[in-house]
Design an enzyme around this catalytic site. Structure first.
Site, PDB file in Angstrom:
ATOM      1  N   HIS A  87       8.716   6.433   8.829  1.00  0.00           N
ATOM      2  CA  HIS A  87       9.429   6.551   7.543  1.00  0.00           C
ATOM      3  C   HIS A  87      10.890   6.841   7.860  1.00  0.00           C
ATOM      4  O   HIS A  87      11.195   7.553   8.811  1.00  0.00           O
ATOM      5  CB  HIS A  87       8.809   7.651   6.677  1.00  0.00           C
ATOM      6  CG  HIS A  87       7.529   7.207   6.031  1.00  0.00           C
ATOM      7  ND1 HIS A  87       7.455   6.781   4.736  1.00  0.00           N
ATOM      8  CD2 HIS A  87       6.271   7.095   6.537  1.00  0.00           C
ATOM      9  CE1 HIS A  87       6.207   6.431   4.455  1.00  0.00           C
ATOM     10  NE2 HIS A  87       5.464   6.611   5.533  1.00  0.00           N
ATOM     11  N   ARG A  94       0.852  -1.204   0.000  1.00  0.00           N
ATOM     12  CA  ARG A  94       0.000   0.000   0.000  1.00  0.00           C
ATOM     13  C   ARG A  94       0.888   1.255   0.000  1.00  0.00           C
ATOM     14  O   ARG A  94       0.982   1.964  -0.974  1.00  0.00           O
ATOM     15  CB  ARG A  94      -0.938  -0.018   1.214  1.00  0.00           C
ATOM     16  CG  ARG A  94      -2.109   0.948   1.111  1.00  0.00           C
ATOM     17  CD  ARG A  94      -1.750   2.375   1.426  1.00  0.00           C
ATOM     18  NE  ARG A  94      -1.246   2.544   2.799  1.00  0.00           N
ATOM     19  CZ  ARG A  94      -0.687   3.658   3.231  1.00  0.00           C
ATOM     20  NH1 ARG A  94      -0.542   4.705   2.431  1.00  0.00           N
ATOM     21  NH2 ARG A  94      -0.218   3.745   4.459  1.00  0.00           N
ATOM     22  N   CYS A 106       4.459   9.053   0.832  1.00  0.00           N
ATOM     23  CA  CYS A 106       3.139   9.638   0.583  1.00  0.00           C
ATOM     24  C   CYS A 106       3.205  10.538  -0.647  1.00  0.00           C
ATOM     25  O   CYS A 106       4.012  11.464  -0.679  1.00  0.00           O
ATOM     26  CB  CYS A 106       2.675  10.437   1.802  1.00  0.00           C
ATOM     27  SG  CYS A 106       1.121  11.292   1.528  1.00  0.00           S
ATOM     28  N   HIS A 158       3.994   4.185  13.020  1.00  0.00           N
ATOM     29  CA  HIS A 158       4.214   4.055  11.561  1.00  0.00           C
ATOM     30  C   HIS A 158       5.355   5.009  11.208  1.00  0.00           C
ATOM     31  O   HIS A 158       5.209   6.212  11.335  1.00  0.00           O
ATOM     32  CB  HIS A 158       2.907   4.428  10.857  1.00  0.00           C
ATOM     33  CG  HIS A 158       2.982   4.483   9.364  1.00  0.00           C
ATOM     34  ND1 HIS A 158       2.511   3.472   8.555  1.00  0.00           N
ATOM     35  CD2 HIS A 158       3.459   5.437   8.523  1.00  0.00           C
ATOM     36  CE1 HIS A 158       2.685   3.804   7.281  1.00  0.00           C
ATOM     37  NE2 HIS A 158       3.256   4.993   7.231  1.00  0.00           N
TER      38      HIS A 158
HETATM   39  N1  COA Z   1     -13.195   5.340  -3.532  1.00  0.00           N
HETATM   40  C1  COA Z   1     -13.647   5.581  -4.784  1.00  0.00           C
HETATM   41  N2  COA Z   1     -14.281   6.705  -5.125  1.00  0.00           N
HETATM   42  C2  COA Z   1     -14.487   7.616  -4.156  1.00  0.00           C
HETATM   43  C3  COA Z   1     -14.050   7.420  -2.855  1.00  0.00           C
HETATM   44  C4  COA Z   1     -13.375   6.230  -2.536  1.00  0.00           C
HETATM   45  N3  COA Z   1     -12.924   5.961  -1.315  1.00  0.00           N
HETATM   46  N4  COA Z   1     -14.374   8.483  -2.119  1.00  0.00           N
HETATM   47  C5  COA Z   1     -15.032   9.330  -2.932  1.00  0.00           C
HETATM   48  N5  COA Z   1     -15.108   8.812  -4.178  1.00  0.00           N
HETATM   49  C6  COA Z   1     -15.740   9.395  -5.355  1.00  0.00           C
HETATM   50  C7  COA Z   1     -17.138   9.898  -5.059  1.00  0.00           C
HETATM   51  O1  COA Z   1     -18.074   8.845  -5.206  1.00  0.00           O
HETATM   52  C8  COA Z   1     -17.325  10.957  -6.119  1.00  0.00           C
HETATM   53  O2  COA Z   1     -17.596  10.319  -7.361  1.00  0.00           O
HETATM   54  P1  COA Z   1     -18.481  11.027  -8.477  1.00  0.00           P
HETATM   55  O3  COA Z   1     -17.732  12.246  -8.871  1.00  0.00           O
HETATM   56  O4  COA Z   1     -18.566   9.988  -9.528  1.00  0.00           O
HETATM   57  O5  COA Z   1     -19.775  11.320  -7.783  1.00  0.00           O
HETATM   58  C9  COA Z   1     -15.924  11.562  -6.225  1.00  0.00           C
HETATM   59  O6  COA Z   1     -15.028  10.579  -5.711  1.00  0.00           O
HETATM   60  C10 COA Z   1     -15.761  12.839  -5.449  1.00  0.00           C
HETATM   61  O7  COA Z   1     -16.144  12.621  -4.092  1.00  0.00           O
HETATM   62  P2  COA Z   1     -15.588  13.526  -2.910  1.00  0.00           P
HETATM   63  O8  COA Z   1     -16.086  13.004  -1.625  1.00  0.00           O
HETATM   64  O9  COA Z   1     -15.875  14.965  -3.256  1.00  0.00           O
HETATM   65  O10 COA Z   1     -14.048  13.207  -2.980  1.00  0.00           O
HETATM   66  P3  COA Z   1     -12.834  14.165  -3.323  1.00  0.00           P
HETATM   67  O11 COA Z   1     -12.730  14.369  -4.776  1.00  0.00           O
HETATM   68  O12 COA Z   1     -12.853  15.347  -2.426  1.00  0.00           O
HETATM   69  O13 COA Z   1     -11.632  13.183  -2.886  1.00  0.00           O
HETATM   70  C11 COA Z   1     -10.795  11.456  -1.469  1.00  0.00           C
HETATM   71  C12 COA Z   1     -11.525  12.761  -1.540  1.00  0.00           C
HETATM   72  C13 COA Z   1     -10.555  11.166  -0.007  1.00  0.00           C
HETATM   73  C14 COA Z   1     -11.666  10.367  -2.068  1.00  0.00           C
HETATM   74  C15 COA Z   1      -9.470  11.554  -2.276  1.00  0.00           C
HETATM   75  O14 COA Z   1      -8.792  12.719  -1.918  1.00  0.00           O
HETATM   76  C16 COA Z   1      -8.583  10.354  -2.028  1.00  0.00           C
HETATM   77  O15 COA Z   1      -8.877   9.271  -2.503  1.00  0.00           O
HETATM   78  N6  COA Z   1      -7.473  10.519  -1.301  1.00  0.00           N
HETATM   79  C17 COA Z   1      -6.587   9.427  -0.952  1.00  0.00           C
HETATM   80  C18 COA Z   1      -5.206   9.927  -0.738  1.00  0.00           C
HETATM   81  C19 COA Z   1      -4.271   8.813  -0.427  1.00  0.00           C
HETATM   82  O16 COA Z   1      -4.488   7.652  -0.699  1.00  0.00           O
HETATM   83  N7  COA Z   1      -3.141   9.199   0.151  1.00  0.00           N
HETATM   84  C20 COA Z   1      -2.080   8.316   0.476  1.00  0.00           C
HETATM   85  C21 COA Z   1      -2.354   7.467   1.645  1.00  0.00           C
HETATM   86  S1  COA Z   1      -2.281   8.299   3.195  1.00  0.00           S
HETATM   87 ZN    ZN Z   2       3.350   6.136   5.486  1.00  0.00          ZN
END
Ligand code: COA
Ligand code: ZN
Length: 316
Positions: free
Chosen positions: A209, A15, A240, A207
């Site tokens: 790094h 991950r 990250c 956790h």
């Molecule tokens: N998996 C898949 N799709 C997701 C989701 C998830 N966990 N969470 C939200 N979405 C989708 C929503 O359904 C929506 O879809 P649509 O446009 O088709 O309706 C779209 O994303 C936007 O939703 P929103 O809640 O406004 O999300 P966002 O665009 O503000 O993004 C996160 C927020 C959290 C989903 C995004 O920033 C993210 O995935 N971040 C992860 C970062 C990460 O992994 N960092 C490293 C590890 S710490």
């Molecule tokens: Zn980390």
């Protein structure tokens, strides 16, 4: 040193590591790495994350990976989620545990999950409900617990308030994450001394790094304070994508080697783990930061050179 007899390691390379690899790692290879890690005796694996596939395209195959792994009894297969949408996906995919993420600093939380901390806590409240219904345990991680690449110091009362809000929504396991390797061992001790008595009953994870070569010293400091859960990445993969300057986690095989050398048990087969690390190096196509893959264990012996062999005084 006051060390525990045994610690639990959670492998996060597939991950935290694969999420930042420049090339998409094919699903079959991800499944192979997870299988090899489990066969080496890894008790916990954070297999993937259920996040937005456009935000972290490297892990867009999360469902497929979870469906294809062969489960080993004794290994807990978890995934990271930022919100309830991710939690529903993770539960449907059959995870054994959910790991959540929120940062201790507002700017990193916005950069990482596009939410304020308060908004994240709201989403995580919904995650807890999803997990409770599915009877899946939750571990709540806090990024930038020891410092933020944008804001610098994270004041301890601030970190404490994030822990408090997580505990208030039902968190029983809390992970403190040093996202960009800013923590030092004295600081780790100070933070734990402050938090642990204030949240009795919480199970803590560290956790780390190794961005600044302080990961193992930080883990030692945490063990001296009674922490027995640690995340690590095979080969020292990791970083990250939304924290500038982030680099790999503490290397799993280096950590396991260090622990075993001190008599701290992990249940992991170090030789097999080193083999997994070699395989991961092949998969990512480059050498990884781990030291034990290069040096071998501290018990390794080399043949005595001929020029020396006849001149060694007999013992006694
Ligand atoms: N998996 C898949 N799709 C997701 C989701 C998830 N966990 N969470 C939200 N979405 C989708 C929503 O359904 C929506 O879809 P649509 O446009 O088709 O309706 C779209 O994303 C936007 O939703 P929103 O809640 O406004 O999300 P966002 O665009 O503000 O993004 C996160 C927020 C959290 C989903 C995004 O920033 C993210 O995935 N971040 C992860 C970062 C990460 O992994 N960092 C490293 C590890 S710490
Ligand atoms: Zn980390």
């Amino acid at each position: 040193m006051k060390l525990p007899d045994r610690v639990t390691i959670c492998e996060v390379g597939t991950r935290d590591g694969f999420q930042i690899e420049p090339d998409f790692i094919p699903t079959e290879l991800k499944v192979e790495v997870v299988t090899l890690l489990a066969e080496a005796g890894m008790p916990r694996i954070e297999v993937t994350s259920f996040v937005h596939p456009k935000v972290v395209p490297q892990l867009r195959d999360a469902e497929e990976v979870m469906a294809k792994i062969r489960r080993r009894p004794g290994t807990r297969y978890a995934a990271l989620v930022p919100n309830d949408k991710g939690a529903v996906r993770a539960v449907d995919a059959g995870v054994d545990a959910i790991h959540t993420v929120v940062s201790a600093s507002e700017s990193h939380n916005l950069a990482n999950v596009n939410m304020t901390i308060a908004e994240s806590i709201q989403k995580l409240t919904a995650v807890m409900r999803v997990a409770e219904r599915a009877r899946v345990p939750v571990g709540c991680g806090i990024s930038t617990s020891f410092g933020c690449p944008f804001e610098g110091d994270v004041p301890l009362p601030h970190l404490e308030s994030v822990v408090r809000r997580l505990v208030d929504i039902g968190a029983r396991a809390v992970g403190l994450a040093d996202t960009t390797g800013m923590a030092n061992p004295r600081q780790v001790g100070r933070v734990l001394e402050h938090l642990m008595p204030r949240f009795p009953g919480v199970e803590w994870t560290l956790h780390t790094h190794d961005t600044r070569a302080m990961a193992i010293p930080n883990i030692l400091a945490a063990m001296e304070h009674g922490v027995t859960n640690f995340d690590a990445s095979i080969g020292g993969l990791g970083g990250c994508p939304f924290a500038p300057g982030a680099s790999g986690n503490v290397c799993t095989e280096d950590l396991v080697h260090c622990l075993h050398a001190m008599g701290v048990q992990t249940g992991i087969d170090l030789d097999r783990l080193v083999g997994v690390s070699r395989r991961v190096q092949e998969i990512v196509g480059r050498a990884l930061p781990g030291q034990i893959v290069k040096a071998g264990p501290s018990t390794r012996k080399y043949p005595v050179p001929d020029t020396v062999a006849g001149r060694i005084p007999r013992a006694g």
